[in-house]
Motif scaffolding. Structure first.
Motif, PDB file in Angstrom:
ATOM      1  N   ILE A 160     -31.398   8.533 -36.175  1.00 41.10           N
ATOM      2  CA  ILE A 160     -32.642   8.889 -36.861  1.00 41.10           C
ATOM      3  C   ILE A 160     -33.257  10.090 -36.155  1.00 41.10           C
ATOM      4  CG2 ILE A 160     -34.959   8.075 -37.452  1.00 41.10           C
ATOM      5  CD1 ILE A 160     -33.780   5.215 -37.529  1.00 41.10           C
ATOM      6  N   LYS A 161     -33.815  11.004 -36.936  1.00 38.79           N
ATOM      7  CA  LYS A 161     -34.428  12.208 -36.358  1.00 38.79           C
ATOM      8  C   LYS A 161     -35.945  12.095 -36.278  1.00 38.79           C
ATOM      9  CE  LYS A 161     -30.736  15.207 -37.958  1.00 38.79           C
ATOM     10  NZ  LYS A 161     -29.904  14.504 -38.874  1.00 38.79           N
ATOM     11  N   GLU A 162     -36.565  11.633 -37.355  1.00 40.21           N
ATOM     12  CA  GLU A 162     -38.020  11.400 -37.401  1.00 40.21           C
ATOM     13  C   GLU A 162     -38.220   9.939 -37.765  1.00 40.21           C
ATOM     14  OE1 GLU A 162     -40.711  13.419 -36.866  1.00 40.21           O
ATOM     15  OE2 GLU A 162     -39.492  15.167 -36.402  1.00 40.21           O
ATOM     16  N   SER A 163     -38.744   9.162 -36.853  1.00 38.98           N
ATOM     17  CA  SER A 163     -38.808   7.719 -37.052  1.00 38.98           C
ATOM     18  C   SER A 163     -40.239   7.200 -37.090  1.00 38.98           C
ATOM     19  CB  SER A 163     -38.067   7.015 -35.919  1.00 38.98           C
ATOM     20  OG  SER A 163     -38.110   5.619 -36.093  1.00 38.98           O
ATOM     21  N   LEU A 164     -40.425   6.214 -37.941  1.00 42.13           N
ATOM     22  CA  LEU A 164     -41.639   5.406 -37.907  1.00 42.13           C
ATOM     23  C   LEU A 164     -41.319   4.227 -36.999  1.00 42.13           C
ATOM     24  CD1 LEU A 164     -44.399   4.323 -38.940  1.00 42.13           C
ATOM     25  CD2 LEU A 164     -43.118   3.227 -40.782  1.00 42.13           C
ATOM     26  N   VAL A 165     -42.102   4.048 -35.952  1.00 37.50           N
ATOM     27  CA  VAL A 165     -41.908   2.912 -35.048  1.00 37.50           C
ATOM     28  C   VAL A 165     -43.164   2.053 -35.136  1.00 37.50           C
ATOM     29  CG1 VAL A 165     -41.474   2.144 -32.690  1.00 37.50           C
ATOM     30  CG2 VAL A 165     -40.433   4.274 -33.511  1.00 37.50           C
ATOM     31  N   MET A 166     -43.001   0.814 -35.582  1.00 37.43           N
ATOM     32  CA  MET A 166     -44.109  -0.132 -35.706  1.00 37.43           C
ATOM     33  C   MET A 166     -44.128  -1.041 -34.480  1.00 37.43           C
ATOM     34  SD  MET A 166     -45.547   0.415 -38.747  1.00 37.43           S
ATOM     35  CE  MET A 166     -46.499  -1.069 -38.893  1.00 37.43           C
ATOM     36  N   VAL A 167     -45.271  -1.093 -33.822  1.00 35.82           N
ATOM     37  CA  VAL A 167     -45.477  -1.988 -32.681  1.00 35.82           C
ATOM     38  C   VAL A 167     -46.760  -2.747 -32.959  1.00 35.82           C
ATOM     39  CG1 VAL A 167     -45.855  -2.138 -30.192  1.00 35.82           C
ATOM     40  CG2 VAL A 167     -44.323  -0.377 -31.099  1.00 35.82           C
ATOM     41  N   ASP A 168     -46.626  -4.064 -33.161  1.00 39.10           N
ATOM     42  CA  ASP A 168     -47.763  -4.907 -33.543  1.00 39.10           C
ATOM     43  C   ASP A 168     -48.420  -4.316 -34.796  1.00 39.10           C
ATOM     44  OD1 ASP A 168     -47.156  -6.536 -31.355  1.00 39.10           O
ATOM     45  OD2 ASP A 168     -48.491  -5.425 -30.022  1.00 39.10           O
ATOM     46  N   ASN A 169     -49.701  -4.015 -34.751  1.00 42.17           N
ATOM     47  CA  ASN A 169     -50.383  -3.452 -35.918  1.00 42.17           C
ATOM     48  C   ASN A 169     -50.532  -1.934 -35.814  1.00 42.17           C
ATOM     49  OD1 ASN A 169     -52.216  -3.497 -33.835  1.00 42.17           O
ATOM     50  ND2 ASN A 169     -53.969  -3.988 -35.127  1.00 42.17           N
ATOM     51  N   LEU A 170     -49.735  -1.324 -34.932  1.00 42.71           N
ATOM     52  CA  LEU A 170     -49.792   0.121 -34.720  1.00 42.71           C
ATOM     53  C   LEU A 170     -48.532   0.788 -35.256  1.00 42.71           C
ATOM     54  CD1 LEU A 170     -50.984   0.010 -30.996  1.00 42.71           C
ATOM     55  CD2 LEU A 170     -52.411   0.336 -33.034  1.00 42.71           C
ATOM     56  N   ALA A 171     -48.722   1.965 -35.836  1.00 42.30           N
ATOM     57  CA  ALA A 171     -47.588   2.730 -36.354  1.00 42.30           C
ATOM     58  C   ALA A 171     -47.547   4.076 -35.631  1.00 42.30           C
ATOM     59  CB  ALA A 171     -47.744   2.949 -37.849  1.00 42.30           C
ATOM     60  N   PHE A 172     -46.343   4.489 -35.248  1.00 42.65           N
ATOM     61  CA  PHE A 172     -46.153   5.753 -34.550  1.00 42.65           C
ATOM     62  C   PHE A 172     -45.053   6.548 -35.242  1.00 42.65           C
ATOM     63  CE2 PHE A 172     -47.564   2.597 -31.534  1.00 42.65           C
ATOM     64  CZ  PHE A 172     -48.590   3.237 -30.850  1.00 42.65           C
ATOM     65  N   ILE A 173     -45.288   7.834 -35.431  1.00 43.03           N
ATOM     66  CA  ILE A 173     -44.234   8.718 -35.902  1.00 43.03           C
ATOM     67  C   ILE A 173     -43.676   9.396 -34.648  1.00 43.03           C
ATOM     68  CG2 ILE A 173     -43.629  10.705 -37.332  1.00 43.03           C
ATOM     69  CD1 ILE A 173     -44.506   8.265 -38.940  1.00 43.03           C
ATOM     70  N   VAL A 174     -42.352   9.263 -34.457  1.00 41.72           N
ATOM     71  CA  VAL A 174     -41.716   9.775 -33.246  1.00 41.72           C
ATOM     72  C   VAL A 174     -40.638  10.780 -33.629  1.00 41.72           C
ATOM     73  CG1 VAL A 174     -40.460   9.175 -31.140  1.00 41.72           C
ATOM     74  CG2 VAL A 174     -42.119   7.562 -32.097  1.00 41.72           C
ATOM     75  N   ASN A 175     -40.727  11.971 -33.047  1.00 43.38           N
ATOM     76  CA  ASN A 175     -39.659  12.952 -33.171  1.00 43.38           C
ATOM     77  C   ASN A 175     -38.632  12.576 -32.116  1.00 43.38           C
ATOM     78  OD1 ASN A 175     -38.173  15.426 -32.253  1.00 43.38           O
ATOM     79  ND2 ASN A 175     -39.246  16.293 -34.017  1.00 43.38           N
ATOM     80  N   ILE A 176     -37.495  12.055 -32.569  1.00 43.00           N
ATOM     81  CA  ILE A 176     -36.509  11.496 -31.654  1.00 43.00           C
ATOM     82  C   ILE A 176     -35.842  12.585 -30.818  1.00 43.00           C
ATOM     83  CG2 ILE A 176     -34.384  10.149 -31.510  1.00 43.00           C
ATOM     84  CD1 ILE A 176     -36.917   8.555 -32.348  1.00 43.00           C
ATOM     85  N   LYS A 177     -35.527  13.705 -31.435  1.00 45.45           N
ATOM     86  CA  LYS A 177     -34.849  14.790 -30.709  1.00 45.45           C
ATOM     87  C   LYS A 177     -35.661  15.245 -29.504  1.00 45.45           C
ATOM     88  CE  LYS A 177     -33.221  19.524 -31.259  1.00 45.45           C
ATOM     89  NZ  LYS A 177     -33.185  20.689 -32.132  1.00 45.45           N
ATOM     90  N   ASN A 178     -36.968  15.403 -29.689  1.00 48.46           N
ATOM     91  CA  ASN A 178     -37.846  15.859 -28.611  1.00 48.46           C
ATOM     92  C   ASN A 178     -38.440  14.712 -27.806  1.00 48.46           C
ATOM     93  OD1 ASN A 178     -37.422  18.517 -29.414  1.00 48.46           O
ATOM     94  ND2 ASN A 178     -39.113  18.427 -30.867  1.00 48.46           N
TER      95      ASN A 178
ATOM     96  N   GLY B  53     -56.697   0.105 -39.747  1.00 50.91           N
ATOM     97  CA  GLY B  53     -57.710   0.565 -40.685  1.00 50.91           C
ATOM     98  C   GLY B  53     -57.375   1.847 -41.423  1.00 50.91           C
ATOM     99  N   ASP B  54     -56.321   2.529 -41.038  1.00 52.20           N
ATOM    100  CA  ASP B  54     -56.012   3.840 -41.599  1.00 52.20           C
ATOM    101  C   ASP B  54     -55.048   3.748 -42.777  1.00 52.20           C
ATOM    102  OD1 ASP B  54     -57.589   5.150 -39.722  1.00 52.20           O
ATOM    103  OD2 ASP B  54     -55.958   5.253 -38.274  1.00 52.20           O
ATOM    104  N   ASP B  55     -54.945   4.855 -43.478  1.00 52.34           N
ATOM    105  CA  ASP B  55     -54.013   4.990 -44.587  1.00 52.34           C
ATOM    106  C   ASP B  55     -52.598   4.721 -44.094  1.00 52.34           C
ATOM    107  OD1 ASP B  55     -53.166   5.528 -47.140  1.00 52.34           O
ATOM    108  OD2 ASP B  55     -53.154   7.706 -46.869  1.00 52.34           O
ATOM    109  N   ARG B  56     -51.837   3.997 -44.852  1.00 51.39           N
ATOM    110  CA  ARG B  56     -50.485   3.626 -44.424  1.00 51.39           C
ATOM    111  C   ARG B  56     -49.415   4.275 -45.296  1.00 51.39           C
ATOM    112  NH1 ARG B  56     -49.347  -0.619 -40.703  1.00 51.39           N
ATOM    113  NH2 ARG B  56     -51.264  -1.110 -39.649  1.00 51.39           N
ATOM    114  N   VAL B  57     -49.527   5.574 -45.495  1.00 48.49           N
ATOM    115  CA  VAL B  57     -48.505   6.330 -46.205  1.00 48.49           C
ATOM    116  C   VAL B  57     -47.838   7.232 -45.183  1.00 48.49           C
ATOM    117  CG1 VAL B  57     -48.063   8.026 -48.003  1.00 48.49           C
ATOM    118  CG2 VAL B  57     -49.795   6.267 -48.364  1.00 48.49           C
ATOM    119  N   PHE B  58     -46.511   7.136 -45.085  1.00 43.30           N
ATOM    120  CA  PHE B  58     -45.770   7.907 -44.100  1.00 43.30           C
ATOM    121  C   PHE B  58     -44.755   8.784 -44.825  1.00 43.30           C
ATOM    122  CE2 PHE B  58     -47.004   3.870 -42.198  1.00 43.30           C
ATOM    123  CZ  PHE B  58     -47.774   4.328 -41.134  1.00 43.30           C
TER     124      PHE B  58
END
Length: 132
Positions: free
Chosen positions: A90-108, A118-123
């Motif tokens: 995967i190059k650009e990943s959504l990583v969910m940890v508990d109720n938190l979402a992170f977008i991670v650039n895997i290469k870097n 509480g935030d918008d959940r469109v990725f």
């Protein structure tokens, strides 16, 4: 000079006959450390993959503005999720940890942004997701 002219078919034959053999190693050169270049390169690549995640300026701003405090356990799971994403290609990943979402650039190896409940959940612009 007449001794060298013995009908050799190549310069290599003449050189091997009259020049001393050198102890040079070719493609598998051993460095002063006793390891080959390839061994050192593979070690560096494996340790580079295991380094800690970096957080971009944007991600740090999102963490502060959204009052997201990561525990050491959550950070470890985030790193583990990023590593799993890397292993899957995967190059650009959504990583969910508990109720938190992170977008991670895997290469870097960089967290690009962070989102909480509480935030918008469109990725967008991701090619994989890991749920921890």
């Amino acid at each position: 000079m007449n001794q060298i002219n013995k009908n050799f078919t190549s310069i290599e034959q003449a050189a091997s006959r009259y020049l001393p053999k050198s102890n040079k190693q070719t493609t598998s050169s051993i460095l002063p450390s006793g390891k080959s270049f390839q061994e050192i390169l593979l070690e560096q690549q494996s340790t580079t993959k295991d380094t800690e995640l970096k957080f971009s300026k944007h991600a740090n701003e999102r963490l502060l503005s959204r009052n997201i405090d990561l525990t050491s356990s959550q950070l470890e799971r985030l790193q583990s999720g990023a590593k799993m994403a890397s292993e899957k290609g995967i190059k650009e990943s959504l990583v969910m940890v508990d109720n938190l979402a992170f977008i991670v650039n895997i290469k870097n190896n960089t967290v690009v942004t962070a989102v909480n409940d509480g935030d918008d959940r469109v990725f967008t612009n991701i090619d994989g997701a890991v749920i921890m």
